[in-house]
Motif scaffolding. Structure first.
Motif, PDB file in Angstrom:
ATOM      1  N   ILE A  57       0.844  -1.206   0.000  1.00 48.39           N
ATOM      2  CA  ILE A  57       0.000   0.000   0.000  1.00 48.39           C
ATOM      3  C   ILE A  57       0.873   1.249   0.000  1.00 48.39           C
ATOM      4  N   GLY A  58       1.892   1.256   0.874  1.00 45.88           N
ATOM      5  CA  GLY A  58       2.781   2.407   0.940  1.00 45.88           C
ATOM      6  C   GLY A  58       3.473   2.679  -0.379  1.00 45.88           C
ATOM      7  N   ALA A  59       3.900   1.607  -1.054  1.00 49.73           N
ATOM      8  CA  ALA A  59       4.579   1.767  -2.344  1.00 49.73           C
ATOM      9  C   ALA A  59       3.641   2.372  -3.383  1.00 49.73           C
ATOM     10  N   ILE A  60       2.362   1.995  -3.351  1.00 49.88           N
ATOM     11  CA  ILE A  60       1.375   2.558  -4.276  1.00 49.88           C
ATOM     12  C   ILE A  60       1.276   4.073  -4.096  1.00 49.88           C
ATOM     13  N   PHE A  61       1.412   4.530  -2.845  1.00 48.12           N
ATOM     14  CA  PHE A  61       1.334   5.965  -2.554  1.00 48.12           C
ATOM     15  C   PHE A  61       2.680   6.669  -2.719  1.00 48.12           C
ATOM     16  N   GLY A  62       3.665   5.949  -3.215  1.00 48.48           N
ATOM     17  CA  GLY A  62       4.961   6.565  -3.482  1.00 48.48           C
ATOM     18  C   GLY A  62       5.850   6.731  -2.268  1.00 48.48           C
ATOM     19  N   LEU A  63       5.546   6.014  -1.170  1.00 49.01           N
ATOM     20  CA  LEU A  63       6.369   6.085   0.029  1.00 49.01           C
ATOM     21  C   LEU A  63       7.523   5.085  -0.070  1.00 49.01           C
ATOM     22  N   GLU A  64       8.610   5.409   0.579  1.00 57.23           N
ATOM     23  CA  GLU A  64       9.735   4.482   0.597  1.00 57.23           C
ATOM     24  C   GLU A  64       9.513   3.481   1.724  1.00 57.23           C
ATOM     25  N   MET A  65       9.269   2.238   1.354  1.00 55.62           N
ATOM     26  CA  MET A  65       8.934   1.196   2.308  1.00 55.62           C
ATOM     27  C   MET A  65      10.058   0.165   2.391  1.00 55.62           C
ATOM     28  N   MET A  66      10.138  -0.513   3.527  1.00 59.31           N
ATOM     29  CA  MET A  66      11.061  -1.620   3.666  1.00 59.31           C
ATOM     30  C   MET A  66      10.600  -2.762   2.764  1.00 59.31           C
ATOM     31  N   SER A  67      11.532  -3.418   2.082  1.00 57.76           N
ATOM     32  CA  SER A  67      11.203  -4.532   1.200  1.00 57.76           C
ATOM     33  C   SER A  67      10.745  -5.729   2.028  1.00 57.76           C
ATOM     34  N   VAL A  68       9.579  -6.318   1.680  1.00 56.33           N
ATOM     35  CA  VAL A  68       8.980  -7.401   2.461  1.00 56.33           C
ATOM     36  C   VAL A  68       8.592  -8.563   1.548  1.00 56.33           C
ATOM     37  N   GLU A  69       8.821  -9.774   2.025  1.00 54.00           N
ATOM     38  CA  GLU A  69       8.407 -10.989   1.308  1.00 54.00           C
ATOM     39  C   GLU A  69       7.991 -12.030   2.346  1.00 54.00           C
ATOM     40  N   ILE A  70       6.923 -12.764   2.083  1.00 47.93           N
ATOM     41  CA  ILE A  70       6.513 -13.848   2.969  1.00 47.93           C
ATOM     42  C   ILE A  70       7.255 -15.117   2.565  1.00 47.93           C
ATOM     43  N   VAL A  71       7.920 -15.745   3.532  1.00 45.88           N
ATOM     44  CA  VAL A  71       8.733 -16.941   3.270  1.00 45.88           C
ATOM     45  C   VAL A  71       8.486 -17.964   4.375  1.00 45.88           C
ATOM     46  N   LEU A 163      17.046   7.303  11.662  1.00 43.01           N
ATOM     47  CA  LEU A 163      17.825   8.121  10.741  1.00 43.01           C
ATOM     48  C   LEU A 163      19.044   7.316  10.314  1.00 43.01           C
ATOM     49  N   LEU A 164      19.302   7.332   9.024  1.00 43.82           N
ATOM     50  CA  LEU A 164      20.491   6.692   8.474  1.00 43.82           C
ATOM     51  C   LEU A 164      21.500   7.789   8.177  1.00 43.82           C
ATOM     52  N   PHE A 165      22.702   7.612   8.650  1.00 42.20           N
ATOM     53  CA  PHE A 165      23.748   8.601   8.415  1.00 42.20           C
ATOM     54  C   PHE A 165      24.673   8.076   7.330  1.00 42.20           C
ATOM     55  N   LEU A 166      24.570   8.703   6.154  1.00 44.49           N
ATOM     56  CA  LEU A 166      25.329   8.306   4.983  1.00 44.49           C
ATOM     57  C   LEU A 166      26.488   9.280   4.771  1.00 44.49           C
ATOM     58  N   GLU A 167      27.323   8.999   3.807  1.00 41.13           N
ATOM     59  CA  GLU A 167      28.417   9.919   3.498  1.00 41.13           C
ATOM     60  C   GLU A 167      27.884  11.267   3.026  1.00 41.13           C
ATOM     61  N   THR A 168      26.671  11.245   2.440  1.00 40.10           N
ATOM     62  CA  THR A 168      26.075  12.476   1.910  1.00 40.10           C
ATOM     63  C   THR A 168      25.234  13.215   2.944  1.00 40.10           C
ATOM     64  N   GLY A 169      25.066  12.637   4.123  1.00 40.47           N
ATOM     65  CA  GLY A 169      24.279  13.280   5.165  1.00 40.47           C
ATOM     66  C   GLY A 169      23.226  12.363   5.752  1.00 40.47           C
ATOM     67  N   ALA A 170      22.334  12.922   6.571  1.00 38.74           N
ATOM     68  CA  ALA A 170      21.297  12.136   7.248  1.00 38.74           C
ATOM     69  C   ALA A 170      20.123  11.883   6.307  1.00 38.74           C
ATOM     70  N   LYS A 171      19.515  10.709   6.464  1.00 35.44           N
ATOM     71  CA  LYS A 171      18.375  10.312   5.630  1.00 35.44           C
ATOM     72  C   LYS A 171      17.350   9.592   6.502  1.00 35.44           C
ATOM     73  N   PHE A 172      16.064   9.893   6.309  1.00 37.03           N
ATOM     74  CA  PHE A 172      15.004   9.189   7.016  1.00 37.03           C
ATOM     75  C   PHE A 172      14.923   7.758   6.496  1.00 37.03           C
ATOM     76  N   SER A 173      14.725   6.822   7.401  1.00 37.24           N
ATOM     77  CA  SER A 173      14.694   5.415   7.019  1.00 37.24           C
ATOM     78  C   SER A 173      13.454   5.080   6.202  1.00 37.24           C
ATOM     79  N   PRO A 174      13.509   3.990   5.412  1.00 40.56           N
ATOM     80  CA  PRO A 174      12.272   3.459   4.846  1.00 40.56           C
ATOM     81  C   PRO A 174      11.289   3.146   5.976  1.00 40.56           C
ATOM     82  N   ILE A 175      10.002   3.166   5.687  1.00 41.37           N
ATOM     83  CA  ILE A 175       8.981   2.896   6.704  1.00 41.37           C
ATOM     84  C   ILE A 175       8.937   1.403   6.983  1.00 41.37           C
TER      85      ILE A 175
END
Length: 218
Positions: A57-71, A163-175
């Motif tokens: 659902i989040g991906a449909i709305f263009g949100l950055e979501m954590m990748s999920v798979e049922i296994v 928050l993810l701290f990258l070489e380019t700066g801080a970034k909000f995590s995927p949901i």
């Protein structure tokens, strides 16, 4: 048929969490987490399934979501989550609760307050505006709150975003951690009852309002 990851290497058990977790590495050397739904004496739990549906659902709305798979793993069903910290090669991460705790006086006072409903939400955003990374994360943070209303998330709190701290700066995590949503503990009969009663639905979807801050009081 669900993918079987029983032979994947286990390298840890994940951080402290409501759900049982394992840290895995695939044969391609990609890092993952697997989360297993809780077992209850009464009722059901679809936390792995709702985690997947919420991500879609989040991906449909263009949100950055954590990748999920049922296994499956060793005969158990769970949701497989790609480790975004490794994927982004983050140099450091911090959960929101840890970062907000730096606002010692204001944050502690809010945690111990008796505020409720809109007063609590208003006070919470006043705290967030003092947060040093607020302008960096504002858009994604508010989108996450709106998304939680949409899916009726019962478990969004400061330790369920990072928050993810990258070489380019801080970034909000995927949901992530969206499993306690979408009626995850309801049988079909209860779900039908809920969607047929607007008052019950409003009560359920609005429950998340206080989760953002109150869940850290426990």
């Amino acid at each position: 048929m669900l993918r079987d990851v029983s032979k994947w290497e286990r390298v840890g058990y994940g951080r402290k969490s409501t759900l049982e977790k394992e840290e895995l590495i695939s044969p391609e050397k990609i890092h993952y987490l697997i989360k297993y739904p809780r077992q209850f004496k009464e009722g059901v739990s679809w936390e792995d399934i709702t985690e997947l549906i919420a991500a879609e659902i989040g991906a449909i709305f263009g949100l950055e979501m954590m990748s999920v798979e049922i296994v499956t793993r060793n005969g158990r069903r769970g949701c497989l989550l790609r480790n975004f910290v490794k994927e982004y090669d983050a140099k450091m991460t911090e959960e929101g609760g840890v970062l907000l705790s730096a606002l010692v006086d204001d944050y502690k006072e809010l945690q111990e307050s008796s505020l409720k409903d809109m007063e609590l939400i208003d006070a919470g955003f006043k705290i967030m505006k003092k947060f040093v990374y607020w302008e960096t994360i504002k858009s994604e943070f508010i989108d996450m709150q709106l998304f939680d209303i949409l899916i009726g998330n019962q478990d969004r709190h400061p330790f369920n975003w990072q928050l993810l701290f990258l070489e380019t700066g801080a970034k909000f995590s995927p949901i992530y951690d969206n499993g306690a949503s979408l009626g995850f503990r309801f049988e079909d009969e209860k779900l039908i009852q809920m969607v047929s009663n607007p008052q019950e639905m409003n009560k359920y979807t609005e429950k998340f309002h206080e989760q953002f801050l109150l869940s850290t009081r426990a």
